[in-house]
Design a protein around this motif. Structure first.
Motif, PDB file in Angstrom:
ATOM      1  N   LEU A 102       0.871  -1.237  -0.057  1.00 30.13           N
ATOM      2  CA  LEU A 102       0.151  -0.320  -0.131  1.00 30.13           C
ATOM      3  C   LEU A 102       0.926   1.260   0.268  1.00 30.13           C
ATOM      4  O   LEU A 102       0.255   2.421  -0.450  1.00 30.13           O
ATOM      5  N   VAL A 103       2.048   0.834   0.780  1.00 33.21           N
ATOM      6  CA  VAL A 103       3.362   2.173   0.369  1.00 33.21           C
ATOM      7  C   VAL A 103       3.163   2.787  -1.048  1.00 33.21           C
ATOM      8  O   VAL A 103       3.523   3.543  -1.302  1.00 33.21           O
ATOM      9  N   GLU A 104       3.942   1.183  -1.573  1.00 34.76           N
ATOM     10  CA  GLU A 104       4.485   1.531  -3.571  1.00 34.76           C
ATOM     11  C   GLU A 104       2.961   2.162  -4.585  1.00 34.76           C
ATOM     12  O   GLU A 104       3.680   2.940  -4.775  1.00 34.76           O
ATOM     13  N   THR A 105       1.686   2.049  -3.541  1.00 30.32           N
ATOM     14  CA  THR A 105       0.571   2.162  -4.180  1.00 30.32           C
ATOM     15  C   THR A 105       0.349   3.634  -4.015  1.00 30.32           C
ATOM     16  O   THR A 105      -0.581   4.575  -4.379  1.00 30.32           O
ATOM     17  N   GLY A 106       1.035   4.228  -2.530  1.00 28.75           N
ATOM     18  CA  GLY A 106       1.066   5.953  -2.615  1.00 28.75           C
ATOM     19  C   GLY A 106      -0.676   6.154  -1.969  1.00 28.75           C
ATOM     20  O   GLY A 106      -1.254   6.300  -1.732  1.00 28.75           O
ATOM     21  N   LYS A 107      -0.982   5.063  -1.348  1.00 24.22           N
ATOM     22  CA  LYS A 107      -2.062   4.417  -0.153  1.00 24.22           C
ATOM     23  C   LYS A 107      -2.357   5.093   0.989  1.00 24.22           C
ATOM     24  O   LYS A 107      -3.001   4.794   1.517  1.00 24.22           O
ATOM     25  N   ILE A 108      -0.949   4.680   1.769  1.00 26.03           N
ATOM     26  CA  ILE A 108      -1.048   4.652   3.099  1.00 26.03           C
ATOM     27  C   ILE A 108       0.777   5.446   2.903  1.00 26.03           C
ATOM     28  O   ILE A 108       1.564   4.946   1.607  1.00 26.03           O
ATOM     29  N   ASP A 109       1.083   6.222   3.994  1.00 23.39           N
ATOM     30  CA  ASP A 109       2.187   6.548   4.694  1.00 23.39           C
ATOM     31  C   ASP A 109       2.745   6.110   5.953  1.00 23.39           C
ATOM     32  O   ASP A 109       2.240   6.739   7.005  1.00 23.39           O
ATOM     33  N   LEU A 110       3.576   5.664   5.816  1.00 26.38           N
ATOM     34  CA  LEU A 110       4.331   4.943   6.944  1.00 26.38           C
ATOM     35  C   LEU A 110       4.687   6.165   8.197  1.00 26.38           C
ATOM     36  O   LEU A 110       4.606   5.563   9.651  1.00 26.38           O
ATOM     37  N   ASP A 111       5.045   6.888   7.826  1.00 20.69           N
ATOM     38  CA  ASP A 111       5.847   8.307   8.756  1.00 20.69           C
ATOM     39  C   ASP A 111       4.361   9.168   9.372  1.00 20.69           C
ATOM     40  O   ASP A 111       4.545  10.419   9.475  1.00 20.69           O
ATOM     41  N   ARG A 112       2.979   9.177   8.608  1.00 23.52           N
ATOM     42  CA  ARG A 112       2.245  10.067   8.804  1.00 23.52           C
ATOM     43  C   ARG A 112       1.728   9.443  10.015  1.00 23.52           C
ATOM     44  O   ARG A 112       1.173   8.670  10.073  1.00 23.52           O
ATOM     45  N   PRO A 113       1.421  10.243  10.891  1.00 27.34           N
ATOM     46  CA  PRO A 113       0.465  10.546  12.096  1.00 27.34           C
ATOM     47  C   PRO A 113      -1.177   9.475  12.297  1.00 27.34           C
ATOM     48  O   PRO A 113      -1.315   9.778  10.974  1.00 27.34           O
ATOM     49  N   LEU A 114      -0.327   8.700  12.977  1.00 21.77           N
ATOM     50  CA  LEU A 114      -1.888   7.662  13.356  1.00 21.77           C
ATOM     51  C   LEU A 114      -3.580   8.603  13.284  1.00 21.77           C
ATOM     52  O   LEU A 114      -4.130   7.981  12.819  1.00 21.77           O
ATOM     53  N   VAL A 115      -3.295   9.676  13.623  1.00 18.43           N
ATOM     54  CA  VAL A 115      -4.946   9.788  14.317  1.00 18.43           C
ATOM     55  C   VAL A 115      -5.096  10.694  12.683  1.00 18.43           C
ATOM     56  O   VAL A 115      -5.871  11.286  12.577  1.00 18.43           O
ATOM     57  N   GLU A 116      -4.464  10.843  10.885  1.00 13.97           N
ATOM     58  CA  GLU A 116      -5.061  11.310  10.504  1.00 13.97           C
ATOM     59  C   GLU A 116      -5.182  10.095   9.868  1.00 13.97           C
ATOM     60  O   GLU A 116      -5.938  10.382   8.612  1.00 13.97           O
ATOM     61  N   TYR A 117      -5.447   9.020   9.956  1.00 13.05           N
ATOM     62  CA  TYR A 117      -5.657   7.821   9.116  1.00 13.05           C
ATOM     63  C   TYR A 117      -6.987   7.162   9.882  1.00 13.05           C
ATOM     64  O   TYR A 117      -8.128   5.891   9.336  1.00 13.05           O
ATOM     65  N   SER A 118      -7.134   6.698  11.669  1.00 11.89           N
ATOM     66  CA  SER A 118      -7.802   6.053  12.339  1.00 11.89           C
ATOM     67  C   SER A 118      -7.928   6.862  13.526  1.00 11.89           C
ATOM     68  O   SER A 118      -7.644   7.334  13.806  1.00 11.89           O
ATOM     69  N   GLU A 119      -8.926   6.145  14.361  1.00  9.27           N
ATOM     70  CA  GLU A 119      -9.362   7.049  15.730  1.00  9.27           C
ATOM     71  C   GLU A 119      -8.277   5.914  16.340  1.00  9.27           C
ATOM     72  O   GLU A 119      -8.713   5.697  17.716  1.00  9.27           O
ATOM     73  N   TRP A 120      -7.348   6.446  15.982  1.00 13.11           N
ATOM     74  CA  TRP A 120      -5.582   5.751  17.347  1.00 13.11           C
ATOM     75  C   TRP A 120      -5.579   6.522  18.710  1.00 13.11           C
ATOM     76  O   TRP A 120      -5.884   5.565  19.636  1.00 13.11           O
ATOM     77  N   GLY A 121      -6.543   7.930  18.466  1.00 14.96           N
ATOM     78  CA  GLY A 121      -6.576   8.574  20.336  1.00 14.96           C
ATOM     79  C   GLY A 121      -7.044   7.769  21.075  1.00 14.96           C
ATOM     80  O   GLY A 121      -6.802   7.251  22.676  1.00 14.96           O
ATOM     81  N   GLU A 122      -8.470   7.253  20.499  1.00 17.42           N
ATOM     82  CA  GLU A 122      -9.890   7.049  21.564  1.00 17.42           C
ATOM     83  C   GLU A 122      -8.677   4.987  21.793  1.00 17.42           C
ATOM     84  O   GLU A 122      -8.746   5.220  23.315  1.00 17.42           O
TER      85      GLU A 122
END
Length: 371
Positions: A102-122
């Motif tokens: 998914l990194v290779e296809t540009g769908k996700i960034d390993l170094d982007r904060p998780l809170v921008e992708y999901s409900e990590w904080g909760e």
């Protein structure tokens, strides 16, 4: 794969062998395969492991795939190279392949904060309050946790500050991946790993996805072993979510196929494969004993890349690669007998008797007997 031939020397080597091994002749690589399998069987019996399945891949060809003992001790059903097992944490390298695809296809960034992708904080706040050692030191005020932190086990404390093996946090890595794809993690593993690697006897399972019926019929039965060596059927495993840390049932032969597909660049690029197998750099510049989904260590001048799997009183596994020798070893068991109590903060695969047998036979031995 389809042209594997029976290796009759192994059949005659020991009457305890439970199935005819597969092997590919390679006269330029004179390893004493029969002696190696005999050694594995000695270790198996000493550890009171009911059933064991093994495979060795050399130069992207399968040179050994066989079973020892019983997949079902009560019914005397032999273990074979195609016997399915719950591979526990050996699923982590497969999960990392999905992330890197998914990194290779540009769908996700390993170094982007998780809170921008999901409900990590909760999740982070809730988990950090649980009375478990795996939650100790988890700091949820920081918005800087990333998918890389989860996949490299560097999420405890200040993100990236130190290595702390944490299967719960690794498992949660499936959440941002599912978020960006709007697809179940199990479906992604099938799409990006099982299908392209031709792993026909492998499947995911979790609380909302029962194990495929044919695999459930053939799966090695799990056993617990008493201090005296007596075996008894293990209880049911607790239901799990659709996480990245485990949830895979596979065979030694299918994992050998995965190994070949990975090294041939059929799953992810060579650059991504190298990233998986490169030690993670901590904030202070030190190297952690883990890459992305793999333990990494030095041993007698070689880099060892590996992962263990362990379900207490049920299953255990080891998948060990020596990249500079282009050789890999897979061993799956229906008890915890392959596990060697590896310290969770260190990589010490050489403490495993199975690893030692493999390293002696295929890596560090200066004299090898001709087949």
């Amino acid at each position: 794969m389809k042209n594997l031939i029976l290796f009759s020397l192994l059949i005659a080597a020991s009457s305890s062998f439970s199935a005819e091994p597969h092997a590919a002749h390679d006269n330029s690589k004179p390893y004493d395969i029969a002696a190696f399998v005999q050694k594995l069987d000695v270790i198996r019996k000493k550890a009171h492991i009911p059933g064991l399945s093994v495979a060795v891949v050399k130069d992207q060809s399968i040179v050994l795939a066989t079973g020892l003992g019983y997949a079902n001790a009560e019914k005397a059903i032999p273990a074979t190279a195609e016997t399915p097992y719950d591979i526990a944490s050996v699923a982590k390298p497969l999960s990392a392949v999905v992330a890197l695809h998914l990194v290779e296809t540009g769908k996700i960034d390993l170094d982007r904060p998780l809170v921008e992708y999901s409900e990590w904080g909760e999740f982070c706040t809730g988990f950090s309050r649980q009375p478990t050692t795996l939650a100790k030191g988890l700091l949820c005020d920081s918005p800087n946790h990333t998918l890389r932190n989860l996949l490299s086990h560097t999420a405890i404390g200040v993100p990236g500050s130190h290595f702390s093996y944490n299967p719960v946090l690794f498992s949660w890595a499936s959440r941002p991946i599912m978020s960006v794809t709007d697809t179940s993690f199990s479906a992604l593993v099938k799409q990006y790993v099982f299908t392209p690697a031709d792993m026909e006897m492998s499947a995911r399972k979790y609380r909302d996805l029962p194990l495929r019926a044919d695999l459930a019929r053939e799966q090695a039965q799990p056993y617990q072993v008493s201090d005296s060596g007596a075996i008894s059927r293990a209880g049911e495993r607790p239901p799990q979510g659709d996480g990245a840390a485990g949830g895979v049932v596979s065979t030694a032969l299918d994992l050998a196929k995965f190994d070949i597909a990975l090294d041939r660049g059929q799953l992810i690029s060579e650059a991504s494969r190298k990233k998986m197998m490169t030690p993670t750099r901590l904030n202070n510049g030190e190297a952690a004993p883990y890459g992305l989904g793999w333990f990494i260590q030095k041993y007698k001048g070689h880099t060892l890349v590996w992962h263990s799997g362990w379900w207490d009183d049920a299953y255990s596994a080891l998948y060990l690669k020596v990249p500079d020798m282009n050789v890999s070893f897979i061993v799956l068991a229906n008890s915890e007998g392959v596990w060697w109590d590896n310290p969770p903060e260190r990589a010490e695969v050489e403490r495993s008797q199975f690893a030692q047998a493999f390293l002696s036979a295929f890596v560090t031995s200066s004299s090898k007997t001709l087949l």
